[in-house]
Design a protein around this motif. Structure first.
Motif, PDB file in Angstrom:
ATOM      1  N   ALA A 196     -24.628  32.133   6.853  1.00 51.58           N
ATOM      2  CA  ALA A 196     -23.866  33.308   6.439  1.00 51.58           C
ATOM      3  C   ALA A 196     -23.122  32.996   5.147  1.00 51.58           C
ATOM      4  CB  ALA A 196     -22.873  33.699   7.534  1.00 51.58           C
ATOM      5  N   GLN A 197     -22.959  34.020   4.364  1.00 53.58           N
ATOM      6  CA  GLN A 197     -22.261  33.863   3.107  1.00 53.58           C
ATOM      7  C   GLN A 197     -20.796  33.507   3.355  1.00 53.58           C
ATOM      8  OE1 GLN A 197     -22.824  37.370   0.792  1.00 53.58           O
ATOM      9  NE2 GLN A 197     -21.964  36.465  -1.056  1.00 53.58           N
ATOM     10  N   SER A 198     -20.227  32.619   2.531  1.00 51.11           N
ATOM     11  CA  SER A 198     -18.845  32.218   2.765  1.00 51.11           C
ATOM     12  C   SER A 198     -18.173  31.787   1.475  1.00 51.11           C
ATOM     13  CB  SER A 198     -18.777  31.082   3.786  1.00 51.11           C
ATOM     14  OG  SER A 198     -19.390  29.923   3.258  1.00 51.11           O
ATOM     15  N   VAL A 199     -16.861  31.841   1.506  1.00 54.88           N
ATOM     16  CA  VAL A 199     -16.018  31.316   0.434  1.00 54.88           C
ATOM     17  C   VAL A 199     -14.989  30.414   1.095  1.00 54.88           C
ATOM     18  CG1 VAL A 199     -14.402  31.853  -1.414  1.00 54.88           C
ATOM     19  CG2 VAL A 199     -16.337  33.389  -0.954  1.00 54.88           C
ATOM     20  N   THR A 200     -14.883  29.199   0.606  1.00 59.67           N
ATOM     21  CA  THR A 200     -13.990  28.219   1.215  1.00 59.67           C
ATOM     22  C   THR A 200     -12.930  27.780   0.218  1.00 59.67           C
ATOM     23  OG1 THR A 200     -15.778  27.378   2.613  1.00 59.67           O
ATOM     24  CG2 THR A 200     -13.838  25.984   2.371  1.00 59.67           C
ATOM     25  N   GLN A 201     -11.693  27.913   0.651  1.00 65.39           N
ATOM     26  CA  GLN A 201     -10.578  27.348  -0.099  1.00 65.39           C
ATOM     27  C   GLN A 201      -9.983  26.274   0.814  1.00 65.39           C
ATOM     28  OE1 GLN A 201      -9.220  31.689  -1.454  1.00 65.39           O
ATOM     29  NE2 GLN A 201      -7.991  30.108  -2.445  1.00 65.39           N
ATOM     30  N   PRO A 202     -10.270  25.026   0.540  1.00 65.47           N
ATOM     31  CA  PRO A 202      -9.937  23.976   1.504  1.00 65.47           C
ATOM     32  C   PRO A 202      -8.442  23.686   1.625  1.00 65.47           C
ATOM     33  CG  PRO A 202     -11.030  23.065  -0.430  1.00 65.47           C
ATOM     34  CD  PRO A 202     -11.061  24.535  -0.589  1.00 65.47           C
ATOM     35  N   ASP A 203      -7.670  24.064   0.639  1.00 66.99           N
ATOM     36  CA  ASP A 203      -6.230  23.772   0.666  1.00 66.99           C
ATOM     37  C   ASP A 203      -5.455  25.010   1.079  1.00 66.99           C
ATOM     38  OD1 ASP A 203      -7.142  22.177  -2.284  1.00 66.99           O
ATOM     39  OD2 ASP A 203      -6.556  21.109  -0.455  1.00 66.99           O
ATOM     40  N   ILE A 204      -4.755  24.924   2.223  1.00 60.98           N
ATOM     41  CA  ILE A 204      -3.950  26.060   2.679  1.00 60.98           C
ATOM     42  C   ILE A 204      -2.674  26.163   1.847  1.00 60.98           C
ATOM     43  CG2 ILE A 204      -2.684  27.023   4.629  1.00 60.98           C
ATOM     44  CD1 ILE A 204      -4.670  25.590   6.466  1.00 60.98           C
ATOM     45  N   HIS A 205      -2.036  25.014   1.622  1.00 53.72           N
ATOM     46  CA  HIS A 205      -0.827  24.951   0.803  1.00 53.72           C
ATOM     47  C   HIS A 205      -0.997  23.863  -0.243  1.00 53.72           C
ATOM     48  CE1 HIS A 205       0.897  26.464   4.695  1.00 53.72           C
ATOM     49  NE2 HIS A 205       1.477  27.287   3.861  1.00 53.72           N
ATOM     50  N   ILE A 206      -0.439  24.113  -1.407  1.00 52.36           N
ATOM     51  CA  ILE A 206      -0.321  23.077  -2.434  1.00 52.36           C
ATOM     52  C   ILE A 206       1.072  23.178  -3.032  1.00 52.36           C
ATOM     53  CG2 ILE A 206      -0.980  22.509  -4.792  1.00 52.36           C
ATOM     54  CD1 ILE A 206      -3.824  22.697  -4.073  1.00 52.36           C
ATOM     55  N   THR A 207       1.711  22.034  -3.190  1.00 45.99           N
ATOM     56  CA  THR A 207       3.037  21.990  -3.820  1.00 45.99           C
ATOM     57  C   THR A 207       2.941  21.153  -5.085  1.00 45.99           C
ATOM     58  OG1 THR A 207       4.143  22.166  -1.681  1.00 45.99           O
ATOM     59  CG2 THR A 207       5.456  21.379  -3.538  1.00 45.99           C
ATOM     60  N   VAL A 208       3.405  21.718  -6.186  1.00 46.78           N
ATOM     61  CA  VAL A 208       3.433  20.985  -7.443  1.00 46.78           C
ATOM     62  C   VAL A 208       4.806  21.147  -8.073  1.00 46.78           C
ATOM     63  CG1 VAL A 208       0.963  21.254  -7.856  1.00 46.78           C
ATOM     64  CG2 VAL A 208       2.571  22.904  -8.830  1.00 46.78           C
ATOM     65  N   SER A 209       5.158  20.221  -8.928  1.00 52.41           N
ATOM     66  CA  SER A 209       6.413  20.313  -9.669  1.00 52.41           C
ATOM     67  C   SER A 209       6.223  21.190 -10.894  1.00 52.41           C
ATOM     68  CB  SER A 209       6.870  18.928 -10.100  1.00 52.41           C
ATOM     69  OG  SER A 209       7.137  18.115  -8.974  1.00 52.41           O
ATOM     70  N   GLU A 210       7.262  21.894 -11.250  1.00 46.65           N
ATOM     71  CA  GLU A 210       7.205  22.723 -12.448  1.00 46.65           C
ATOM     72  C   GLU A 210       6.852  21.860 -13.649  1.00 46.65           C
ATOM     73  OE1 GLU A 210      10.711  25.022 -13.187  1.00 46.65           O
ATOM     74  OE2 GLU A 210       9.605  26.504 -14.362  1.00 46.65           O
ATOM     75  N   GLY A 211       5.902  22.339 -14.438  1.00 50.85           N
ATOM     76  CA  GLY A 211       5.449  21.587 -15.599  1.00 50.85           C
ATOM     77  C   GLY A 211       4.235  20.719 -15.334  1.00 50.85           C
TER      78      GLY A 211
END
Lengths: 112, 114
Positions: free
Chosen positions: B1-16
Motif C-alpha cells: 500500500a502507498q505510504s508516507v513515513t516521517q520517522p521522527d515524531i518530535h525533534i528539538t533544536v536550538s535556535e540558530g
C-alpha cells in the motif's frame, strides 16, 4: 490576496445539536475538500467535491454531510455531533492537478 | 500500500541550529511531493513542492527540500532555525489512483530551544 476562508474559527455545540461549518475560496479552484484533524494527528479526508461531483470517503460517518452550492462555497454539516466529533475541521481547495492543496485556517469544534 | 513515513515524531533544536526533517515515501513512479507546516491552532501552509526537474527545491521561510529517488526520500532542511519555526510539519504525496487526493505522513513536531 486569494485565499481560503473558514467561519467560524471556533464553534461550540451541544451533543446532538446540528452544526454547520462554512468554507469559501477566492482561488476559483475546482476541488474543495473537508478534513477532520484530531490532536497530534495528520488531517483525515472526509470528502471532496470536484466541481459539483461529490466524493465521500468510505469511512466517513453518515453523520457528516456536505453541500457545495457554487464554486466558491462549501459547507460541512454534522447532523448529530457526538463527543468524538470534537476536532479541528480543515477546508482545502485545489486545481485537481498533482494533489496540490491550499488550506483554510480551520474551525475548532467543541462538543459539550 | 502507498505510504508516507516521517520517522521522527518530535525533534528539538536550538535556535540558530540547522534542521533536517525526514520523509520517506512508497510510490510506483516519480511522485509529486509536498511539505506543509501547521502552527498551533492554524491550518496547513504549503512550504514547498517538487513536481519535476531540479531535485533541490526552495520554499518559503528559508526552507528547502531535496528529492532523492534512490532513497525514496524528500527531506526538509533549514540552515538556521528561528523560534517561529516551532510547528508541526507534514510531508505528503498524491494518491496514485486519485492524484488530487493526498496521503500525509504522521507529522513531525518541531520544538525550538531559545
Amino acid at each position: 490576496d486569494a485565499m481560503v476562508i473558514q467561519n467560524p474559527r471556533y464553534q461550540v455545540t451541544q451533543f446532538g445539536k446540528p452544526v454547520t461549518l462554512s468554507c469559501s475560496q477566492t482561488l476559483n479552484h475546482n476541488v474543495m475538500y473537508w478534513y477532520q484533524q484530531k490532536s497530534s494527528q495528520a488531517p483525515k479526508l472526509l470528502f471532496h467535491y470536484y466541481d459539483k461531483d461529490f466524493n465521500n470517503e468510505a469511512d466517513t460517518p453518515d453523520n457528516f454531510q456536505s453541500r457545495r452550492p457554487n464554486t466558491s462555497f462549501c459547507f460541512l454539516d454534522i447532523r448529530s455531533p457526538g463527543l468524538g466529533d470534537a476536532a479541528m475541521y480543515l477546508c482545502a481547495t485545489g486545481t485537481g492537478l498533482a494533489g496540490e492543496q491550499y488550506f483554510g485556517p480551520g474551525t475548532r469544534l467543541t462538543v459539550t | 500500500a502507498q505510504s508516507v513515513t516521517q520517522p521522527d515524531i518530535h525533534i528539538t533544536v536550538s535556535e540558530g541550529a540547522s534542521l533536517e526533517l525526514r520523509c520517506n515515501y512508497s510510490y510506483g513512479a516519480t511522485p509529486y511531493l509536498f511539505w506543509y507546516v501547521q502552527s498551533p491552532g492554524q491550518g496547513l501552509q504549503l512550504l514547498l513542492k517538487y513536481f519535476s526537474g531540479d531535485t533541490l527545491v526552495q520554499g518559503i521561510k528559508g526552507f528547502e527540500a531535496e528529492f532523492k529517488r534512490s532513497q525514496s526520500s524528500f527531506n526538509l532542511r533549514k540552515p538556521s532555525v528561528h523560534w517561529s519555526d516551532a510547528a508541526e510539519y507534514f510531508c505528503a504525496v498524491p494518491l496514485m489512483d486519485s492524484s488530487y487526493k493526498l496521503i500525509f505522513g504522521s507529522g513531525t513536531r518541531l520544538l525550538v530551544r531559545p
